[in-house]
Design an enzyme around this catalytic site. Structure first.
Site, PDB file in Angstrom:
ATOM      1  N   GLU A   1       4.340   7.290   2.721  1.00 16.36           N
ATOM      2  CA  GLU A   1       5.146   6.093   2.969  1.00 16.36           C
ATOM      3  C   GLU A   1       4.687   4.970   2.056  1.00 16.36           C
ATOM      4  O   GLU A   1       3.612   5.044   1.442  1.00 16.36           O
ATOM      5  CB  GLU A   1       5.064   5.654   4.432  1.00 16.36           C
ATOM      6  CG  GLU A   1       3.684   5.230   4.886  1.00 16.36           C
ATOM      7  CD  GLU A   1       3.648   4.843   6.356  1.00 16.36           C
ATOM      8  OE1 GLU A   1       4.699   4.931   7.014  1.00 16.36           O
ATOM      9  OE2 GLU A   1       2.563   4.457   6.835  1.00 16.36           O
TER      10      GLU A   1
ATOM     11  N   ASN B   1       4.137   0.800   2.249  1.00 17.37           N
ATOM     12  CA  ASN B   1       4.012  -0.308   3.191  1.00 17.37           C
ATOM     13  C   ASN B   1       4.212  -1.638   2.481  1.00 17.37           C
ATOM     14  O   ASN B   1       3.490  -1.954   1.533  1.00 17.37           O
ATOM     15  CB  ASN B   1       2.625  -0.286   3.835  1.00 17.37           C
ATOM     16  CG  ASN B   1       2.329   1.012   4.555  1.00 17.37           C
ATOM     17  OD1 ASN B   1       2.686   1.186   5.702  1.00 17.37           O
ATOM     18  ND2 ASN B   1       1.683   1.944   3.852  1.00 17.37           N
TER      19      ASN B   1
ATOM     20  N   ARG C   1       0.851  -1.191   0.000  1.00 16.77           N
ATOM     21  CA  ARG C   1       0.000   0.000   0.000  1.00 16.77           C
ATOM     22  C   ARG C   1       0.882   1.235   0.000  1.00 16.77           C
ATOM     23  O   ARG C   1       1.762   1.378   0.851  1.00 16.77           O
ATOM     24  CB  ARG C   1      -0.921   0.028   1.227  1.00 16.77           C
ATOM     25  CG  ARG C   1      -2.085   1.032   1.081  1.00 16.77           C
ATOM     26  CD  ARG C   1      -2.905   1.148   2.352  1.00 16.77           C
ATOM     27  NE  ARG C   1      -2.163   1.859   3.384  1.00 16.77           N
ATOM     28  CZ  ARG C   1      -2.156   1.509   4.664  1.00 16.77           C
ATOM     29  NH1 ARG C   1      -2.823   0.449   5.075  1.00 16.77           N
ATOM     30  NH2 ARG C   1      -1.451   2.207   5.540  1.00 16.77           N
TER      31      ARG C   1
ATOM     32  N   GLU D   1       6.544   0.240  10.977  1.00 16.87           N
ATOM     33  CA  GLU D   1       5.203   0.254  10.404  1.00 16.87           C
ATOM     34  C   GLU D   1       4.191   0.388  11.542  1.00 16.87           C
ATOM     35  O   GLU D   1       4.481   0.068  12.695  1.00 16.87           O
ATOM     36  CB  GLU D   1       4.938  -1.038   9.620  1.00 16.87           C
ATOM     37  CG  GLU D   1       5.871  -1.249   8.440  1.00 16.87           C
ATOM     38  CD  GLU D   1       5.779  -0.154   7.395  1.00 16.87           C
ATOM     39  OE1 GLU D   1       4.725   0.489   7.289  1.00 16.87           O
ATOM     40  OE2 GLU D   1       6.774   0.077   6.697  1.00 16.87           O
ATOM     41  N   GLY D   2       2.964   0.815  11.194  1.00 18.87           N
ATOM     42  CA  GLY D   2       1.918   0.965  12.205  1.00 18.87           C
ATOM     43  C   GLY D   2       1.896   2.376  12.755  1.00 18.87           C
ATOM     44  O   GLY D   2       2.870   3.112  12.688  1.00 18.87           O
TER      45      GLY D   2
END
Length: 516
Positions: free
Chosen positions: A156, A158, A134, A410-411
């Site tokens: 960003e 992903n 993504r 990530e997250g």
């Protein structure tokens, strides 16, 4: 730009209209699975000891206006991004250099790299690699043109656990439903058919990527049926988002066996066959005599340090990585998604040499040109000339207001924004600063909306972030691409006073686009 702010949108609501709209959204969301498990602050664990409660996911009452030109830009470049990151993951020397630059201050990245090296030493047995990617964007108003133009700028990329494909589809369906049944009846109505509402097909698109990998897995030599494993966190609140993708997979013909496995239970329920191919075998916990050969592992866990509390967790990741299962992602693909890779790829081309991007997609080609349009200003925090200049900006109380400091994570909830940067850097040993990147904040045009979160309505200015999904299946050894598709979209929205945008982390909400 004018089309984003023209007229009064969303229309003002009378109290009775607001109450009616909220009730409709709550019921439709639960009725259709636009839901999450409630956070403990809303329903304490002792009030729901068996874990049966669900609440509607945070969502906007109206679809947010979004520039069609930026929406189309993000969609059109996704297949190129898929190929770019597949190529990055194949360039071990490049990834090694990235890891070397950040691992002094990042044990998590170092441990991922060590896992790769352990498997490399004995030899990988599965050349195929699957990416469910993504790419996230915000709208940037470019004042250097006359008149000013709007562009999608990448926040960003992903490469692991790219979430909300399931909920994004149902959010777009919710807004389509409201546009037909509720909005036309308002005191200041929105006539049916006047909103341009692109439907997200992320469930179908992501499912097709997993299915392509499953069918590319060679037929089983050990006599076991093959399956797909969804690797999840044990206390997953965002379970329905994942379940929608599972339900999509169940529609395949013939049906593909699919199982959920908590990351902490990998070593308990899986083993590696003692064969040259090292097939990954899964024993069904409720019936251990039933053994499946794992064709595809789709990881919705393992993306952050919290999933690796001890050596056993790292041993589990090593077991997956050395097996014959097709990984989504491999360790190398996960490392390709670090913020440092994004920063290096976006570094402007020196006048006398090729750009780093040119290592993967030839400079001066239309494809490279389209990628460059999505890049924003990102700087290293190392001791290079550019890094030292970035450090000055990061510690300056005035200059830091235009930036966000990002670790290799990530997250939601990991980034440090604006005025908080100088104080944060004081808490980090200077020799570890190189494990961060400094990104110029993208300031999108103002948009308004109402957000329903935990039963309460928030109203005001919002910031929207567009995510474009992509699926890619490639051969890590030969570079052959077997599947490459754009796979739907996500719109996440947050209040314009909020820094972070993670829905699961409690910052953002689900949304969909009305294109203008």
């Amino acid at each position: 730009m004018a089309s984003l702010t023209a007229g009064m949108y969303p229309p003002p609501l009378k109290e009775a209209e607001l109450d009616g709209l909220v009730q409709t959204i709550k019921d439709w969301s639960i009725g259709n699975g636009l839901a999450i498990r409630p956070p403990p602050a809303i329903i304490p664990a002792d009030a729901d000891p068996t874990g049966i409660a669900a609440i509607n996911a945070p969502v906007t009452l109206f679809p947010s206006r979004f520039p069609r030109i930026c929406f189309d830009q993000g969609k059109s470049v996704q297949k190129t991004y898929n190929e770019l990151y597949a190529s990055v993951s194949r360039d071990e020397a490049f990834v090694a250099q990235i890891v070397k630059e950040v691992m002094d201050g990042d044990d998590f990245i170092r441990n991922l790299w060590q896992t790769h090296l352990r498997v490399k030493e004995e030899g990988y047995t599965q050349p195929l690699s699957l990416g469910l990617f993504r790419s996230d964007y915000m709208v940037h108003q470019d004042a250097s043109t006359s008149p000013p133009t709007l562009q999608a700028k990448q926040v960003e990329f992903n490469t692991i656990a790219a979430s909300f494909g399931g909920l994004s589809c149902y959010t777009s369906l919710l807004h389509k439903y409201l546009a037909t049944t509720e909005y036309p009846l308002l005191d200041q109505p929105i006539a049916s058919g006047t909103l341009d509402l692109p439907e997200s097909k992320a469930i179908q698109g992501l499912g097709a990527g997993i299915e392509a990998a499953y069918h590319a897995y060679p037929s089983c030599e050990l006599g076991h049926p093959t399956c797909v494993i969804f690797l999840v966190q044990g206390d997953e609140r965002n379970v329905f988002d994942q379940r929608h993708l599972e339900y999509q997979m169940a529609k395949s013909s013939p049906t593909i066996p699919l199982f959920r496995l908590a990351f902490a239970d990998i070593l308990t329920h899986t083993s590696v066959a003692d064969t040259p191919k090292r097939q990954l075998l899964y024993r069904l916990p409720r019936s251990p005599s039933k053994v499946f050969e794992v064709a595809v592992i789709y990881m919705r866990a393992g993306y952050g340090p919290g999933d690796y509390p001890d050596q056993r967790a790292w041993d589990a990741r090593y077991q997956l990585e050395r097996s014959a299962a097709i990984k989504c992602p491999t360790v190398l693909t996960q490392l390709a998604g670090t913020k440092k890779v994004q920063q290096v790829l976006a570094t402007p081309r020196p006048s006398s040499a090729p750009s780093t991007l040119g290592r993967f997609i030839k400079d001066d080609t239309p494809l490279a040109g389209e990628l460059w349009k999505t890049f924003t200003n990102i700087y290293p925090m190392d001791t290079s000339e550019a890094g030292l200049e970035a450090r000055k900006k990061a510690v300056d109380p005035e200059q830091c207001q235009s930036y966000v400091l990002k670790p290799q994570r990530e997250g939601g909830g990991n980034n440090i924004y604006r005025g908080a940067i100088p104080e944060f850097l004081k808490s980090v040993p200077e020799e570890h600063w190189g494990s961060y990147i400094l990104m110029e904040l993208i300031t999108p045009p103002p948009v308004s909306n109402l957000i329903l979160r935990n039963g309460k309505v928030e109203q005001g200015g919002v910031i929207c972030e567009l995510g474009i999904y992509g699926t890619c299946l490639w051969n890590q050894s030969t570079g052959d691409v077997l599947h490459n598709e754009e796979a739907g979209y996500l719109l996440r929205t947050k209040g314009d006073k909020s820094e972070e945008g993670g829905v699961a982390a409690g910052y953002g909400c689900m949304d969909s686009c009305t294109l203008v």
